[in-house]
Write an enzyme that holds these catalytic residues in place. Structure first.
Site, mmCIF file in Angstrom:
data_model
loop_
_atom_site.group_PDB
_atom_site.id
_atom_site.type_symbol
_atom_site.label_atom_id
_atom_site.label_comp_id
_atom_site.label_asym_id
_atom_site.label_seq_id
_atom_site.Cartn_x
_atom_site.Cartn_y
_atom_site.Cartn_z
ATOM 1 N N HIS A 1 92.389 51.413 40.458
ATOM 2 C CA HIS A 1 92.753 52.836 40.459
ATOM 3 C C HIS A 1 91.958 53.601 39.403
ATOM 4 O O HIS A 1 91.312 53.019 38.525
ATOM 5 C CB HIS A 1 94.254 53.001 40.243
ATOM 6 C CG HIS A 1 94.762 52.524 38.912
ATOM 7 N ND1 HIS A 1 94.623 53.252 37.745
ATOM 8 C CD2 HIS A 1 95.426 51.385 38.571
ATOM 9 C CE1 HIS A 1 95.171 52.590 36.742
ATOM 10 N NE2 HIS A 1 95.668 51.455 37.206
ATOM 11 N N CYS B 1 96.327 45.865 36.217
ATOM 12 C CA CYS B 1 95.553 46.682 37.143
ATOM 13 C C CYS B 1 94.122 46.856 36.633
ATOM 14 O O CYS B 1 93.834 46.667 35.447
ATOM 15 C CB CYS B 1 96.205 48.047 37.336
ATOM 16 S SG CYS B 1 97.697 47.990 38.365
#
Length: 237
Positions: A197, A213
């Site tokens: 992301h 992440c």
């Protein structure tokens, strides 16, 4: 001829007159220091010895607090957290680039090089696009093979229960937008809590900062998002 008349003054009054000079009004000192709270006013006599010599001091009065600053918070500006781009500029080595690539992965594969903080989109024929990334902090590193199961533009963020247990101060849900920590795009890695992301903290690129992440600068995650479809293979090392 009449003789001059001499008036004998007390020593204390004479000494006070010598120091004070001509009589004058006793204005209040109104310029209070720039600190919080209240401050005793001082007379023009200065208090202490002089007032003791010429008479008893009057009751103590207190000056009004200083007026509010025309720009509230200005006194604290120097102590405020600096913008992220002031705290740390992104190292040029993490800027997007077309590079030679010697790995065996087929074209279209995403390869995450966790130790070196790079993500590669393999083109084949020995070439790839390389992006700088932020990865999991100590204790949150991982490796394996995943596929992109979903893609989202300006995604909402709902912290998982595991994260909320560690950080109960986090919001339970945040709408997508520039302030959202998932940034401009997200690619969800099926069967896990992890995503590739964007970020609203570009200074963290090149760092071990996330809960697993893979972070990219917003411009870079938009570029990657536009190049890869759902089902893309992601190899994390």
């Amino acid at each position: 001829m009449s003789k001059p008349v001499f008036v004998r003054l007390s020593a204390s009054v004479a000494f006070a007159a010598l120091l004070l000079g001509p009589a004058q009004a006793n204005p209040v000192i109104s310029a209070a220091p720039g600190y919080g709270g209240y401050y005793p006013e001082q007379s023009a006599l200065g208090g202490g010895l002089i007032e003791a010599l010429v008479g008893e001091p009057g009751p103590v009065r207190y000056a009004t607090p200083p007026a509010a600053h025309p720009h509230p918070g200005a006194h604290y500006a120097a102590y405020a957290p600096q913008p992220a781009d002031v705290q740390r500029a992104v190292d040029p080595m993490y800027m997007r680039a077309e590079v030679d690539y010697s790995g065996s992965e087929g074209p279209g594969t995403i390869v995450v090089d966790t130790p070196n903080k790079f993500l590669y989109l393999v083109h084949g024929r020995g070439r790839a696009t390389r992006y700088g990334i932020g990865v999991g902090r100590p204790g949150f590193e991982w490796s394996g093979v995943k596929t992109i199961s979903r893609k989202a533009e300006w995604p909402d963020w709902t912290p998982p229960s595991e994260m909320l247990a560690r950080r109960p101060d986090l919001p339970r849900h945040m709408e997508g937008g520039p302030a959202n920590p998932l940034g401009a795009r997200a690619m969800y890695l099926g069967g896990s809590l992890y995503r590739i992301h964007g970020t609203n903290e570009p200074h963290t690129i090149g760092q071990n900062v996330s809960s697993g992440c893979i972070r990219m600068m917003n411009d870079d995650v938009v570029d990657l998002y536009n190049r890869v479809p759902v089902g893309t293979r992601v190899v994390v090392r």
